[in-house]
Design an enzyme around this catalytic site. Structure first.
Site, PDB file in Angstrom:
ATOM      1  N   SER A 182       0.866  -1.189   0.000  1.00  0.00           N
ATOM      2  CA  SER A 182       0.000   0.000   0.000  1.00  0.00           C
ATOM      3  C   SER A 182       0.894   1.228   0.000  1.00  0.00           C
ATOM      4  O   SER A 182       2.080   1.142   0.354  1.00  0.00           O
ATOM      5  CB  SER A 182      -0.852  -0.006   1.276  1.00  0.00           C
ATOM      6  OG  SER A 182      -1.464   1.251   1.493  1.00  0.00           O
ATOM      7  N   TYR A 223      -2.189  -1.280  10.342  1.00  0.00           N
ATOM      8  CA  TYR A 223      -2.222  -1.415   8.871  1.00  0.00           C
ATOM      9  C   TYR A 223      -0.893  -0.962   8.266  1.00  0.00           C
ATOM     10  O   TYR A 223      -0.298  -1.657   7.432  1.00  0.00           O
ATOM     11  CB  TYR A 223      -3.391  -0.590   8.322  1.00  0.00           C
ATOM     12  CG  TYR A 223      -3.624  -0.752   6.837  1.00  0.00           C
ATOM     13  CD1 TYR A 223      -4.309  -1.852   6.335  1.00  0.00           C
ATOM     14  CD2 TYR A 223      -3.163   0.197   5.934  1.00  0.00           C
ATOM     15  CE1 TYR A 223      -4.531  -2.004   4.977  1.00  0.00           C
ATOM     16  CE2 TYR A 223      -3.385   0.053   4.560  1.00  0.00           C
ATOM     17  CZ  TYR A 223      -4.069  -1.044   4.089  1.00  0.00           C
ATOM     18  OH  TYR A 223      -4.279  -1.195   2.742  1.00  0.00           O
TER      19      TYR A 223
HETATM   20  N1  LIG Z   1      -8.621  -0.009  -1.899  1.00  0.00           N
HETATM   21  C1  LIG Z   1      -7.568   0.728  -1.623  1.00  0.00           C
HETATM   22  O1  LIG Z   1      -7.603   1.948  -1.722  1.00  0.00           O
HETATM   23  C2  LIG Z   1      -6.285   0.085  -1.225  1.00  0.00           C
HETATM   24  C3  LIG Z   1      -5.148   0.891  -1.099  1.00  0.00           C
HETATM   25  C4  LIG Z   1      -3.934   0.305  -0.761  1.00  0.00           C
HETATM   26  C5  LIG Z   1      -3.866  -1.062  -0.561  1.00  0.00           C
HETATM   27  N2  LIG Z   1      -4.986  -1.808  -0.679  1.00  0.00           N
HETATM   28  C6  LIG Z   1      -4.843  -3.235  -0.449  1.00  0.00           C
HETATM   29  O2  LIG Z   1      -5.399  -3.926  -1.560  1.00  0.00           O
HETATM   30  C7  LIG Z   1      -5.912  -5.186  -1.127  1.00  0.00           C
HETATM   31  C8  LIG Z   1      -7.334  -5.341  -1.612  1.00  0.00           C
HETATM   32  O3  LIG Z   1      -8.096  -4.252  -1.123  1.00  0.00           O
HETATM   33  P1  LIG Z   1      -9.576  -3.947  -1.639  1.00  0.00           P
HETATM   34  O4  LIG Z   1      -9.772  -2.504  -1.411  1.00  0.00           O
HETATM   35  O5  LIG Z   1      -9.779  -4.536  -2.970  1.00  0.00           O
HETATM   36  O6  LIG Z   1     -10.401  -4.747  -0.506  1.00  0.00           O
HETATM   37  P2  LIG Z   1     -11.836  -5.453  -0.530  1.00  0.00           P
HETATM   38  O7  LIG Z   1     -12.297  -5.409   0.901  1.00  0.00           O
HETATM   39  O8  LIG Z   1     -12.717  -4.898  -1.594  1.00  0.00           O
HETATM   40  O9  LIG Z   1     -11.466  -6.950  -0.908  1.00  0.00           O
HETATM   41  C9  LIG Z   1     -10.688  -7.749  -0.071  1.00  0.00           C
HETATM   42  C10 LIG Z   1     -11.075  -9.203  -0.280  1.00  0.00           C
HETATM   43  O10 LIG Z   1     -10.235  -9.988   0.577  1.00  0.00           O
HETATM   44  C11 LIG Z   1     -11.033 -11.008   1.159  1.00  0.00           C
HETATM   45  N3  LIG Z   1     -10.430 -11.446   2.429  1.00  0.00           N
HETATM   46  C12 LIG Z   1     -10.420 -10.785   3.614  1.00  0.00           C
HETATM   47  N4  LIG Z   1      -9.822 -11.528   4.550  1.00  0.00           N
HETATM   48  C13 LIG Z   1      -9.433 -12.686   3.941  1.00  0.00           C
HETATM   49  C14 LIG Z   1      -8.778 -13.855   4.394  1.00  0.00           C
HETATM   50  N5  LIG Z   1      -8.414 -13.994   5.686  1.00  0.00           N
HETATM   51  N6  LIG Z   1      -8.536 -14.845   3.514  1.00  0.00           N
HETATM   52  C15 LIG Z   1      -8.914 -14.725   2.213  1.00  0.00           C
HETATM   53  N7  LIG Z   1      -9.559 -13.634   1.732  1.00  0.00           N
HETATM   54  C16 LIG Z   1      -9.814 -12.630   2.599  1.00  0.00           C
HETATM   55  C17 LIG Z   1     -12.399 -10.356   1.358  1.00  0.00           C
HETATM   56  O11 LIG Z   1     -13.433 -11.340   1.521  1.00  0.00           O
HETATM   57  C18 LIG Z   1     -12.528  -9.516   0.100  1.00  0.00           C
HETATM   58  O12 LIG Z   1     -13.160 -10.244  -0.934  1.00  0.00           O
HETATM   59  C19 LIG Z   1      -5.738  -5.218   0.395  1.00  0.00           C
HETATM   60  O13 LIG Z   1      -4.559  -5.901   0.730  1.00  0.00           O
HETATM   61  C20 LIG Z   1      -5.621  -3.759   0.755  1.00  0.00           C
HETATM   62  O14 LIG Z   1      -4.922  -3.561   1.960  1.00  0.00           O
HETATM   63  C21 LIG Z   1      -6.183  -1.282  -1.004  1.00  0.00           C
END
Ligand SMILES: NC(=O)c1ccc[n+]([C@@H]2O[C@H](COP(=O)([O-])OP(=O)(O)OC[C@H]3O[C@@H](n4cnc5c(N)ncnc54)[C@H](O)[C@@H]3O)[C@@H](O)[C@H]2O)c1
Length: 253
Positions: free
Chosen positions: A144, A157
């Protein structure tokens, strides 16, 4: 640039939503067979069916924080498709915003079990499979912009995402001469259900986050997916232990 992945096999953790789902779609469009891995079994199955590539897609339920489930998940991918060429270790969670003195230790442990332990467990078992195969393989871990910067109230986080970069670099060096490249992406703020929840729960803070993006908008999941696919492609052959920051300029400040 060669971004055709016909005959290749990719897995995406957290693949039923947001960035993971967008990346699974991109792998499917590029010709790969795709395993969508998610805690939510039904969502994983539905997302795999929605890719529209028939039996080249499978949804697998797995909690990435549990080693036995991760091991069984990799075995299922290999049973189904015969190999594993690419993995995007993307599953991650947030916990309620709190300054360090007030943060819940249970929340800290829960977040670390998914973002840190989960990413490490997936890498470990992906590598056990990949090292037995012929041909190049690639792993991309999801960090991230908070893997490179601090962010008040998000201590756990921020810590987990810095650690993802550390584990990426260490493993990348271990496998640099073994035809397995390992890199990380550091997304900025992207328009996903995770961010929609944060917008709902902390509207003022999240608006400030969006206002602070030099580009002035949230990212679209396709703008991460393209970075992940490039990191897996032969064109990224010199990328080992690297990070890509599709963050609208956030870490350039
Ligand atoms: N959206 C953002 O702005 C952003 C920014 C930086 C980093 N990220 C990172 O990107 C990744 C995805 O984020 P997103 O925004 O798409 O999230 P999201 O919540 O839309 O999707 C995350 C998915 O992970 C699954 N999940 C959660 N815990 C789990 C587990 N223990 N085992 C298997 N699956 C699991 C959830 O069911 C969900 O489908 C994450 O690692 C997040 O930290 C997101």
């Amino acid at each position: 640039m060669d971004m055709a992945f016909d005959g290749k096999v990719a897995l995406v953790t957290g693949g039923a939503s947001g960035i993971g789902l967008g990346t699974a779609r991109a792998f499917a469009q590029a010709g790969a067979a795709v395993a969508i891995i998610d805690l939510d079994a039904e969502a994983a199955r539905d997302a795999a069916a929605d890719l529209g590539i028939g039996d080249r897609a499978i949804g697998i339920a797995c909690d990435v924080s549990k080693e036995a489930e991760v091991e069984a998940m990799i075995a299922k991918v290999v049973d189904t498709f015969g190999r594993l060429d690419f993995a995007f270790n993307n599953a991650g969670i947030h916990v309620p915003v709190a300054d360090t003195a007030d943060a819940s230790t249970d929340d800290f442990d829960r977040l670390m079990s998914v973002n840190l332990r989960g990413t490490w467990l997936c890498m470990k078992h992906e590598l056990r499979q990949m090292r037995e195969q012929d041909g190049p393989a690639a792993i991309v871990n999801c960090s991230s912009q908070n893997g490179l910067t601090g962010n008040p109230g998000l201590g756990a986080y921020v810590t987990s995402k810095h650690a993802v970069i550390g584990m990426t670099r260490a493993a990348a060096l271990e496998y640099a001469r073994k035809n397995i490249r390992i890199n990380a992406v550091c997304p900025g703020a992207f328009d996903t259900p995770m961010v929609a929840t944060a917008m709902r729960d902390h509207p003022k803070e999240m608006q400030a986050t969006v206002d602070g993006i030099p580009l002035g908008r949230l990212g679209r999941v396709e703008e991460i997916a393209s970075a992940v696919l490039w990191l897996c492609s032969p064109g990224a052959g010199m990328m080992i232990g690297g990070i890509i920051t599709p963050d609208g300029g956030y870490t350039a400040i």
